[in-house]
Design a protein around this motif. Structure first.
Motif, short mmCIF file in Angstrom:
data_model
loop_
_atom_site.label_atom_id
_atom_site.label_comp_id
_atom_site.label_asym_id
_atom_site.label_seq_id
_atom_site.Cartn_x
_atom_site.Cartn_y
_atom_site.Cartn_z
N GLY A 47 -9.14 -1.53 9.33
CA GLY A 47 -9.37 -0.46 8.87
C GLY A 47 -9.53 -0.70 7.10
N ASP A 107 -2.64 4.49 3.59
CA ASP A 107 -3.82 4.23 3.21
C ASP A 107 -4.09 3.13 2.35
N TRP A 108 -5.01 2.65 2.09
CA TRP A 108 -5.60 1.51 1.14
C TRP A 108 -4.76 1.53 -0.13
N GLN B 304 -13.31 -0.11 12.06
CA GLN B 304 -13.89 0.73 11.06
C GLN B 304 -12.93 1.44 10.33
N GLY B 305 -11.80 1.72 10.69
CA GLY B 305 -10.89 2.33 9.91
C GLY B 305 -10.87 3.95 10.17
N SER B 309 -7.08 6.21 6.29
CA SER B 309 -7.21 6.39 5.02
C SER B 309 -8.38 6.97 4.36
N VAL B 310 -7.91 7.76 3.41
CA VAL B 310 -8.88 8.68 2.39
C VAL B 310 -9.56 7.99 1.49
N VAL B 311 -8.75 6.85 0.94
CA VAL B 311 -9.30 6.00 -0.03
C VAL B 311 -10.20 4.78 0.49
N ALA B 312 -10.19 4.59 1.59
CA ALA B 312 -10.37 3.07 2.20
C ALA B 312 -12.07 3.28 1.64
N ASN B 313 -13.09 4.30 2.16
CA ASN B 313 -14.32 3.88 2.10
C ASN B 313 -15.06 4.64 1.17
#
Lengths: 273, 313, 71, 103
Positions: A47, A107-108, B304-305, B309-313
């Motif tokens: 992810g 999250d990231w 692909q996540g 996360s909201v922030v990832a992409n």
């Protein structure tokens, strides 16, 4: 007291009681934090925003778990701890990791806060043991720090990337970094930790945990300022209820589900010797 | 097996490759060569990529810290190998981001084996022993024979690291066999489903194989059947040596390994069981592969996540 | 988000050896390029490793036709 | 009780899974100490998280433990001085060069 004039310790023999106790506590605190870092880095092999970050995160996991193995070996040799028992037989509330890692990092932004702030905190503690009078850690710490260099590059690079993206991403980063920093402050403990002071007077550590915390805040604030963001986390002033065994103010420990995985519970039958 | 007629430019390139030409840049390629190379690299990259979530879900329940380190290192290697394949593709004009994050689960071109769940430690280590052995069998052939310079150089690292995975898998298989009891039973159960699955991995037998161009352009050196034999030559003696049964044996008369069940045949992915009494045609096998296995969507989602996360992409 | 730029990765295994091209990475900045190069190409304990943005490489052999003599 | 030489020879038979070389030629063994029935081997690895550590330690125990008069094998892992390629023996370098591993 300067390290040069302090006698070196091959083992805990000759150490004062608070010093020996403090040493076990700080080694265990680092091992537990690295164990949880290893777990979360492993989870965040998936992810990630780009494939290179997946490779990096997995490599960071491997590095942390290697350090856990090393620290467990030291704990076993000098304190009689059984490495298997350290993994399998402790209650969640006996774990001394940074509390930020108790739950899933969702999250990231949380990942970046863990990578930059929490990982760096443990590295700074190890760094304070460079040239330690406790020979066994002195002989291992340079190699560990050498391997941590890339954790820092990764954390710093992603902190910068998210901060410069602005908007919601930046806000999330600030929030997560503040949570991480506060959690680290709790982990490092109160100013009047006698065992920690004993470590410093015996030259086992060069700096006490308060000094380490200020240095870390300095690292974080400086990078934050350089990329146009602000991270501020006032350290707790009231440490009542804090114990060096658990390193949290309100108690607690890693989620049972995380421990279930880390203990290899599902594969009990494959624990062969 | 007659190759379809090729245009003169393709034939000229094939002739020069046969004389030992190594290709270095896109400018040296014909469209046919580039297409065959991209197809090969897609399969290679996708296979390495999809092994990672499969291995990881088993790795996170590793029985000890040592084994956790070993399998984390393996997942790390596999992702690194995937990245190498996609990076080379990017230099050939492909969109690496799209390849990893933009495709639907069924569009990935990895083998059916990496659509299966690995549910315990025995499945993890036999996958290292069998699947990674298949991987290295295919890749070391590419490494030795490929006419594409950048890939040949990149595979030095890949080959070296895959050897470690094999050693991990095989040494654990020996330990499980020696341990007896439940550990040994789990080992045999795993071998029972993974052995035929790995045989299938090498694809159509040579007498049915359509011309692919990969041999003509010297993107690989050995045929599917030769590769399957190479895999069995390593795997069958290993299993026999530790007292694990496999449905294949060495035939002295033909100096080759022989498969002891109707090959190919039907597979029940839910029961993880091969139905030896239901032989299939290869077209039916391709249909099963195309329908993908039980973990396909989950594994692609992990990479692909889309679960976080909201922030990832 | 963009994958940044391409960095070429060079490394040497021994002090008495020349730097060798070992691969490339995509990264948005130098810190990430360092982390990515080190964690991707970790098949050796390199004594030296560096990255160079591909855009900084001045090619000499792949220039195309000479801009003089009527080409 | 084996001689130091016999222990080193036994360790010369333990090969690294990544390189076609023994841990002795790779310079990973730092010292050998024989005391009656107990033998201690001091060695290092390329990284702390090296996935091959337990495999190699097991190989070392087996190889040294097979020597006559050895009841106990102690493997001590140290990280100082850290391993570098400069520790590879000349023989090791020649072998690696043959495999095209050393540039």
């Amino acid at each position: 007291m300067s390290i040069a004039t302090t006698p070196a310790f091959e083992s805990t023999e000759g150490m004062s009681e608070p010093c020996a106790r403090g040493l076990r506590q700080i080694l265990l605190a680092c091992a537990d934090t690295k164990l949880l870092l290893g777990y979360h880095y492993g989870e965040w092999t998936f992810g990630t925003p780009e494939l290179e970050a997946a490779v990096a995160s997995c490599s960071l996991a491997q590095g942390e778990l290697g350090h856990v193995r090393l620290l467990h070996a030291l704990l076993s040799k000098h304190f009689g701890d059984d490495p298997d028992a350290l993994m399998d037989k402790r209650a969640a509330t006996d774990f001394a990791n940074v509390g930020f890692l108790d739950r899933t990092v969702v999250d990231w932004a949380g990942f970046v806060a863990m990578n930059y702030v929490v990982d760096l905190a443990v590295t700074r503690v190890l760094h304070s043991m460079q040239g330690s009078t406790f020979k066994p850690i002195h002989m291992s710490v340079d190699k560990m720090l050498d391997e941590e260099r890339y954790h820092l590059h990764h954390g710093r690079g992603w902190f910068r990337t998210l901060a410069t993206r602005g908007g919601e991403t930046k806000t999330a980063l600030e929030r997560q970094a503040e949570l991480a920093l506060r959690s680290v402050a709790e982990w490092l403990g109160p100013a009047d930790d006698h065992d920690d002071r004993a470590l410093v007077s015996a030259g086992v550590k060069r700096a006490d945990n308060q000094t380490i915390y200020r240095a870390l805040c300095d690292d974080v604030e400086r990078l934050a300022a350089a990329v146009g963001t602000r991270v501020q986390a006032p350290a707790p002033t009231n440490f009542s209820g804090w114990t060096s065994a658990n390193r949290r103010i309100g108690g607690g420990g890693p989620d049972e589900e995380i421990l279930f995985h880390l203990r290899g519970t599902k594969n009990e039958v494959f624990k062969l010797n | 097996m007659t190759p379809k007629p090729l245009d003169p430019a393709e034939q000229a390139l094939i002739a020069r490759i046969n004389d030992g030409l190594m290709i270095e840049t896109v400018a040296d390629m014909t469209p046919g060569y580039k297409k065959a190379l991209l197809t090969q690299l897609t399969v290679q990259g996708d296979t390495e990529l999809m092994s990672a979530p499969a291995y990881y879900l088993a790795a996170r329940d590793a029985p000890t810290i040592n084994s956790r380190i070993a399998v984390t290192a393996i997942v790390h290697d596999e992702l690194g190998h995937a990245n190498i394949a996609y990076r080379i593709m990017e230099d050939l004009g492909a969109d690496k981001r799209q390849l990893v994050y933009g495709r639907q689960p069924h569009e990935f071109k990895h083998p059916y084996g990496f659509d299966q769940p690995l549910e315990n430690w025995a499945e993890m280590v036999v996958a290292n022993g069998f699947f990674d052995r298949a991987g290295i069998t295919l890749l070391s052939d590419v490494h030795q024979n490929t006419s594409y310079g950048p890939l040949k150089r990149a595979l030095v690292k890949v080959d070296r690291e895959e050897v470690l995975h094999l050693r991990h898998g095989e040494s654990w298989m020996k330990r499980l066999a020696k341990a007896g009891g439940e550990a040994r039973d789990a080992l045999q159960r795993t071998v029972d489903w993974m052995f035929p699955m790995t045989l299938e991995w090498f694809g159509l037998p040579d007498d049915l194989k359509r011309h692919s161009g990969q041999l003509a352009y010297r993107l690989k050196g050995l045929t599917n059947d030769q590769l399957r034999q190479t895999w069995m030559a390593a795997t069958v003696p290993l299993c026999e040596g530790i007292g694990v049964e496999v449905p294949a044996h060495f035939d002295e008369a033909t100096d080759a390994y022989v498969i002891d069940f109707p090959f190919p045949c039907q597979y029940d992915p839910n029961a993880k069981r091969w139905l030896f009494d239901e032989p299939l045609t290869w077209d039916q096998v391709f249909d099963r592969w195309k329908a993908r296995g039980p973990m396909n969507e989950r594994y692609v989602e992990m990479i692909q996540g889309t679960f976080g996360s909201v922030v990832a992409n | 988000m963009s994958s940044g730029r391409v960095y070429e990765v060079f490394a040497r295994k021994n002090h008495d050896e020349e730097l060798k091209h070992v691969g490339s990475v995509n990264a948005t900045d130098d810190d990430l390029a360092k982390a990515y190069a080190w964690t991707l190409y970790d098949e050796e304990r390199w004594v030296e490793m560096c990255v160079v943005p591909r855009s900084a490489i001045v090619s000499i052999t792949n220039e195309g036709p000479l801009p003089v003599w009527g080409n | 009780m084996p001689t130091d030489r016999q222990v080193w020879d036994a360790l010369g038979g333990v090969t690294d899974p990544e390189f076609p070389l023994s841990i002795v030629d790779l310079g990973m063994v730092y010292g050998v100490q024989v005391e009656a029935t107990r033998t201690r081997v001091t060695m290092t690895f390329t990284s702390i998280g090296c996935p091959a550590i337990d495999m190699l330690v097991a190989d070392v125990r087996e190889a040294v433990g097979a020597l006559p008069g050895v009841d106990e094998v102690d493997v001590e892992i140290v990280w100082d001085p850290p391993w570098t390629r400069d520790r590879i023996s000349d023989r090791g370098r020649r072998v690696l060069a043959m495999y095209g591993v050393v540039g």
